[in-house]
Design a protein around this motif. Structure first.
Motif, short mmCIF file in Angstrom:
data_model
loop_
_atom_site.label_atom_id
_atom_site.label_comp_id
_atom_site.label_asym_id
_atom_site.label_seq_id
_atom_site.Cartn_x
_atom_site.Cartn_y
_atom_site.Cartn_z
N LEU A 1 10.59 5.65 -14.71
CA LEU A 1 11.72 6.25 -15.42
C LEU A 1 11.33 6.63 -16.85
CD1 LEU A 1 14.64 3.90 -14.31
CD2 LEU A 1 14.16 6.23 -13.51
N GLY A 2 10.56 5.78 -17.49
CA GLY A 2 10.20 6.02 -18.89
C GLY A 2 9.00 6.92 -19.08
N PHE A 3 8.04 6.86 -18.15
CA PHE A 3 6.78 7.58 -18.33
C PHE A 3 6.34 8.29 -17.05
CE2 PHE A 3 6.82 3.74 -20.99
CZ PHE A 3 6.87 4.34 -22.23
N PRO A 4 7.18 9.21 -16.54
CA PRO A 4 6.81 9.88 -15.28
C PRO A 4 5.50 10.66 -15.39
CG PRO A 4 8.67 10.97 -16.33
CD PRO A 4 8.44 9.70 -17.08
N GLU A 5 5.15 11.09 -16.60
CA GLU A 5 3.91 11.85 -16.79
C GLU A 5 2.68 10.96 -16.66
OE1 GLU A 5 4.84 10.16 -20.85
OE2 GLU A 5 6.00 10.87 -19.14
N LEU A 6 2.87 9.64 -16.67
CA LEU A 6 1.76 8.71 -16.55
C LEU A 6 1.76 8.02 -15.19
CD1 LEU A 6 1.85 7.14 -20.13
CD2 LEU A 6 0.27 8.86 -19.25
N CYS A 7 2.31 8.72 -14.20
CA CYS A 7 2.32 8.21 -12.82
C CYS A 7 1.44 9.10 -11.98
CB CYS A 7 3.74 8.22 -12.26
SG CYS A 7 4.88 7.15 -13.15
N GLU A 8 0.76 8.51 -11.00
CA GLU A 8 -0.03 9.31 -10.06
C GLU A 8 0.25 8.84 -8.65
OE1 GLU A 8 -4.08 9.15 -12.02
OE2 GLU A 8 -4.22 7.33 -10.87
N ARG A 9 -0.09 9.72 -7.73
CA ARG A 9 0.05 9.41 -6.30
C ARG A 9 -1.34 9.34 -5.70
NH1 ARG A 9 5.42 11.17 -4.42
NH2 ARG A 9 4.55 11.21 -2.32
N SER A 10 -1.44 8.57 -4.63
CA SER A 10 -2.74 8.46 -3.93
C SER A 10 -2.79 9.44 -2.77
CB SER A 10 -2.94 7.04 -3.40
OG SER A 10 -3.05 6.16 -4.48
N GLU B 1 0.80 -1.23 0.00
CA GLU B 1 0.00 0.00 0.00
C GLU B 1 0.83 1.28 0.00
OE1 GLU B 1 -3.83 1.86 2.38
OE2 GLU B 1 -3.06 -0.11 2.92
N LEU B 2 1.88 1.33 0.82
CA LEU B 2 2.70 2.55 0.87
C LEU B 2 3.40 2.82 -0.46
CD1 LEU B 2 4.29 2.37 4.43
CD2 LEU B 2 2.53 3.95 3.60
N SER B 3 3.91 1.77 -1.09
CA SER B 3 4.56 1.94 -2.40
C SER B 3 3.56 2.42 -3.44
CB SER B 3 5.18 0.62 -2.86
OG SER B 3 6.20 0.23 -1.96
N TYR B 4 2.37 1.84 -3.42
CA TYR B 4 1.32 2.24 -4.36
C TYR B 4 0.95 3.71 -4.15
CZ TYR B 4 -3.29 2.46 -6.57
OH TYR B 4 -4.37 2.83 -7.34
N GLU B 5 0.76 4.10 -2.90
CA GLU B 5 0.38 5.49 -2.61
C GLU B 5 1.47 6.46 -3.02
OE1 GLU B 5 -0.71 5.57 1.52
OE2 GLU B 5 -2.60 4.50 1.13
N ALA B 6 2.73 6.05 -2.93
CA ALA B 6 3.85 6.92 -3.30
C ALA B 6 3.91 7.14 -4.80
CB ALA B 6 5.16 6.34 -2.79
N GLY B 7 3.36 6.24 -5.57
CA GLY B 7 3.33 6.39 -7.03
C GLY B 7 2.93 5.10 -7.71
N HIS B 8 2.08 5.24 -8.75
CA HIS B 8 1.64 4.07 -9.51
C HIS B 8 1.25 4.50 -10.92
CE1 HIS B 8 -1.89 5.71 -7.35
NE2 HIS B 8 -2.49 5.52 -8.51
N ILE B 9 1.10 3.54 -11.79
CA ILE B 9 0.67 3.81 -13.16
C ILE B 9 -0.74 4.40 -13.12
CG2 ILE B 9 0.11 2.79 -15.41
CD1 ILE B 9 2.15 0.57 -14.75
N ARG B 10 -0.95 5.45 -13.88
CA ARG B 10 -2.27 6.09 -13.92
C ARG B 10 -3.34 5.05 -14.26
NH1 ARG B 10 -2.32 10.49 -18.01
NH2 ARG B 10 -1.03 11.53 -16.47
N GLY B 11 -4.37 4.99 -13.42
CA GLY B 11 -5.47 4.07 -13.64
C GLY B 11 -5.29 2.70 -13.01
N ALA B 12 -4.13 2.46 -12.39
CA ALA B 12 -3.89 1.15 -11.77
C ALA B 12 -4.70 0.99 -10.50
CB ALA B 12 -2.41 0.98 -11.46
#
Length: 106
Positions: free
Chosen positions: A97-106, A28-39
């Motif tokens: 690394l490849g798609f930082p613009e497609l990452c979101e935080r919770s 959960e903490l890793s996911y909240e820190a950042g995940h693929i948009r829509g994951a």
């Protein structure tokens, strides 16, 4: 049925096409820190609910930290009747690394 290992660029192409599900199996903490948009973060507590809410004919991309744990999870989803299951090589670490613009935080 089996899953397919794909690189982050192939995962992004699937994301661009739309109509896919993304399962993030990290903690959960890793996911909240950042995940693929829509994951959606998936663990044992919401696994059944996640599977019931998915179109099993739509692509399912499974993501973990580095692309190792996601292979076992992808095999599981394939065994549950999902027809297009993909494990992302390099996992979220490579994705950000490849798609930082497609990452979101919770």
């Amino acid at each position: 049925m089996n899953f397919k290992r794909i690189r982050t660029g192939e995962a992004k192409a699937l994301l661009d096409q739309g109509n896919l599900n993304i399962a993030d199996i990290r903690d959960e903490l890793s996911y909240e820190a950042g995940h693929i948009r829509g994951a959606v973060r998936v663990d044992n507590s919401n696994l059944q609910q996640f599977m019931q809410g998915c179109d099993k004919d739509a692509p399912l991309v499974v993501c973990c930290y580095h692309g190792n744990s996601s292979q076992g999870a992808a095999q599981f989803f394939a065994s549950q009747g999902f027809s297009q299951v993909y494990s992302v090589d390099g996992g979220y670490e490579m994705w950000k690394l490849g798609f930082p613009e497609l990452c979101e935080r919770s």
